[in-house]
Design a protein around this motif. Structure first.
Motif, PDB file in Angstrom:
ATOM      1  N   LEU A   1      -5.483   6.575  -0.266  1.00  0.00           N
ATOM      2  CA  LEU A   1      -5.834   6.394  -1.521  1.00  0.00           C
ATOM      3  C   LEU A   1      -6.845   6.892  -2.317  1.00  0.00           C
ATOM      4  O   LEU A   1      -7.254   7.459  -3.313  1.00  0.00           O
ATOM      5  N   GLU A   2      -7.956   6.276  -1.650  1.00  0.00           N
ATOM      6  CA  GLU A   2      -9.416   6.720  -2.315  1.00  0.00           C
ATOM      7  C   GLU A   2      -9.712   8.114  -1.917  1.00  0.00           C
ATOM      8  O   GLU A   2     -10.448   8.749  -2.689  1.00  0.00           O
TER       9      GLU A   2
ATOM     10  N   ASP B   1      -4.554  -7.815  -0.957  1.00  0.00           N
ATOM     11  CA  ASP B   1      -5.588  -7.148  -0.250  1.00  0.00           C
ATOM     12  C   ASP B   1      -6.788  -7.914   0.139  1.00  0.00           C
ATOM     13  O   ASP B   1      -7.560  -7.538   1.354  1.00  0.00           O
TER      14      ASP B   1
ATOM     15  N   THR C   1     -12.605   0.720  -6.941  1.00  0.00           N
ATOM     16  CA  THR C   1     -12.971  -0.732  -7.068  1.00  0.00           C
ATOM     17  C   THR C   1     -12.637  -1.380  -8.451  1.00  0.00           C
ATOM     18  O   THR C   1     -12.176  -2.567  -8.310  1.00  0.00           O
TER      19      THR C   1
ATOM     20  N   ILE D   1      -6.936  -8.785   3.932  1.00  0.00           N
ATOM     21  CA  ILE D   1      -7.095  -7.645   5.004  1.00  0.00           C
ATOM     22  C   ILE D   1      -8.015  -8.187   6.082  1.00  0.00           C
ATOM     23  O   ILE D   1      -7.907  -7.973   7.369  1.00  0.00           O
TER      24      ILE D   1
ATOM     25  N   GLN E   1      -8.958  -1.722  -8.779  1.00  0.00           N
ATOM     26  CA  GLN E   1      -8.502  -2.811  -7.899  1.00  0.00           C
ATOM     27  C   GLN E   1      -8.831  -4.217  -8.649  1.00  0.00           C
ATOM     28  O   GLN E   1      -8.107  -5.132  -8.432  1.00  0.00           O
TER      29      GLN E   1
ATOM     30  N   MET F   1       0.680  -1.306   0.010  1.00  0.00           N
ATOM     31  CA  MET F   1       0.060  -0.121   0.085  1.00  0.00           C
ATOM     32  C   MET F   1       0.697   1.288   0.038  1.00  0.00           C
ATOM     33  O   MET F   1       0.676   2.235  -0.762  1.00  0.00           O
TER      34      MET F   1
ATOM     35  N   TYR G   1      -3.636  -0.272   8.153  1.00  0.00           N
ATOM     36  CA  TYR G   1      -3.693  -0.483   6.521  1.00  0.00           C
ATOM     37  C   TYR G   1      -5.045   0.417   6.144  1.00  0.00           C
ATOM     38  O   TYR G   1      -4.859   0.666   5.006  1.00  0.00           O
ATOM     39  N   VAL G   2      -6.174   0.137   6.671  1.00  0.00           N
ATOM     40  CA  VAL G   2      -7.395   0.798   6.137  1.00  0.00           C
ATOM     41  C   VAL G   2      -6.924   2.273   5.948  1.00  0.00           C
ATOM     42  O   VAL G   2      -7.595   3.077   5.057  1.00  0.00           O
TER      43      VAL G   2
ATOM     44  N   ARG H   1      -5.214   2.893   2.899  1.00  0.00           N
ATOM     45  CA  ARG H   1      -6.100   2.583   1.665  1.00  0.00           C
ATOM     46  C   ARG H   1      -7.182   3.657   1.625  1.00  0.00           C
ATOM     47  O   ARG H   1      -7.505   4.221   0.360  1.00  0.00           O
ATOM     48  N   ASP H   2      -7.724   4.278   2.780  1.00  0.00           N
ATOM     49  CA  ASP H   2      -8.598   5.713   2.669  1.00  0.00           C
ATOM     50  C   ASP H   2      -7.790   6.663   1.991  1.00  0.00           C
ATOM     51  O   ASP H   2      -8.523   7.586   1.420  1.00  0.00           O
TER      52      ASP H   2
END
Length: 211
Positions: A142-143, A121, A173, A124, A176, A78, A135-136, A139-140
């Motif tokens: 990136l979003e 991923d 989504t 998770i 990915q 990530m 980790y979240v 990832r958040d």
């Protein structure tokens, strides 16, 4: 703990579009292979040690436990894609449409070039609560980069989607999901695939082409 490797660092690249073959320390490479083949819960530390011909105590000397291996791979992956996306976004300057296009390209290129890492991923759910939260958070981030580019373009009238948050999430989504089917020996190169996904993503957000 093993030393950080270039493939798992945010700054482990010179050109965000360029990829060298994935090189991981033997223990991490064996863990990634085992997790990919058998899943996290189906893999034992003994199995990972056997794949590289070391004893279990030797493996524990480098990594505290199996969870530590999963964390190193997931967090490293990530951080790597985030680092590339940050560099890509800087290339777009202040144009939100260009930023959106380049972020989509960057994510798809990563999924195509780093499929085994990106596919991890799905594990998770196997992270312990504290590790999952870390980790979240990445990832958040990136979003959020993608979401801000969509909202900025909507504010400028360049994107017409009435649901910028949902559209950004749908695009991420979709990008990915490349890891579920893309194969390097298939008919599409990563660059061609990224171009196609940029077109699909622009349709999703209602891109308005200027005359």
């Amino acid at each position: 703990m093993a030393e950080a490797v270039a493939a798992l660092r945010a700054d482990g690249h010179q050109d965000w579009r360029a990829y060298e073959p994935l090189e991981l320390p033997p223990i991490l490479a064996a863990a990634l292979e085992a997790f990919d083949e058998q899943g996290y819960h189906g893999t034992s530390v003994r199995d990972i040690a056997r794949r590289i011909g070391v004893t279990v105590p030797t493996l524990y000397y480098h990594f505290q436990n199996k969870q530590a291996l999963l964390v190193e791979l997931l967090m490293g992956s990530m951080r790597a894609v985030l680092g590339r996306c940050r560099d890509a976004a800087r290339d777009a300057d202040a144009d939100p449409v260009a930023r959106f296009r380049i972020l989509v390209e960057c994510v798809v290129l990563y999924m195509a070039h780093r499929g085994p890492l990106a596919f991890l991923d799905t594990e998770i759910r196997s992270l312990e609560p504290e590790n999952r939260a870390r980790y979240v958070a990445l990832r958040d981030e990136l979003e959020a980069m993608l979401r801000h580019s969509v909202q900025d373009a909507v504010d400028l009238g360049a994107f017409t989607t009435p649901y910028p948050v949902d559209a950004a999430r749908a695009v991420l989504t979709m990008c990915q999901g490349v890891v579920n089917w893309y194969r390097p020996d298939g008919p599409l190169t990563p660059a061609t695939l990224a171009d196609r996904y940029v077109t699909l993503a622009l349709s999703t957000v209602g891109h308005r082409t200027r005359r």
